[in-house]
Motif scaffolding. Sequence first.
Motif, PDB file in Angstrom:
ATOM      1  N   GLU A 200      36.204  25.206 -14.918  1.00 27.96           N
ATOM      2  CA  GLU A 200      36.456  24.551 -16.201  1.00 27.96           C
ATOM      3  C   GLU A 200      37.873  23.975 -16.246  1.00 27.96           C
ATOM      4  O   GLU A 200      38.100  22.928 -16.847  1.00 27.96           O
TER       5      GLU A 200
ATOM      6  N   GLU B  64      37.617  20.744 -14.645  1.00 25.08           N
ATOM      7  CA  GLU B  64      37.027  19.758 -15.565  1.00 25.08           C
ATOM      8  C   GLU B  64      38.080  19.264 -16.562  1.00 25.08           C
ATOM      9  O   GLU B  64      38.107  18.076 -16.904  1.00 25.08           O
TER      10      GLU B  64
ATOM     11  N   GLU C 232      36.865  21.096 -22.860  1.00 27.14           N
ATOM     12  CA  GLU C 232      37.105  21.823 -21.604  1.00 27.14           C
ATOM     13  C   GLU C 232      38.077  22.986 -21.830  1.00 27.14           C
ATOM     14  O   GLU C 232      37.908  24.058 -21.238  1.00 27.14           O
TER      15      GLU C 232
ATOM     16  N   ASP D 272      36.075  25.723 -23.146  1.00 26.91           N
ATOM     17  CA  ASP D 272      35.310  26.392 -22.073  1.00 26.91           C
ATOM     18  C   ASP D 272      36.181  27.415 -21.340  1.00 26.91           C
ATOM     19  O   ASP D 272      35.740  28.524 -21.048  1.00 26.91           O
TER      20      ASP D 272
HETATM   21 MG   LIG Z   1      33.190  22.274 -19.173  1.00 25.80          MG
END
Ligand SMILES: [Mg+2]
Length: 112
Positions: free
Chosen positions: A36, A39, A63, A66
């Motif tokens: 993550e 990301e 993100e 996350d």
């Molecule tokens: Mg994500």
Amino acid sequence: MDEITELITLINEFRDERDWRQFHNPKDLAISISLEASELLENFQWKESNEAIQENKNDIQRELADIIIYSLMLSSDLELNIEDIVKNKLKENNLKYPVDKSRGLNKKYTDI
Ligand SMILES: [Mg+2]
């Protein structure tokens, strides 16, 4: 209930409703935090910070969420108290980076 405990409760309800705890061993949660984080980085790739934030703020916040969600899962599963571990790490950082030596510098503690 404090806000962090409330978040952990919501996250644990979400995964328990789906019977996903069986997949959430500490290794895979640690991998997920790193994925993550990648990301999150994707939103900044090839852009200046301000440009990335202007263009991708919604994705950046998703993100970041996350990362926080997986981090709270891992801390919950390892029975780590978020407030304690963050305060302890700040104490360590304080020793590594005393204000009089590190103020205004972006050097690693080994180089100050
Ligand atoms: Mg994500």
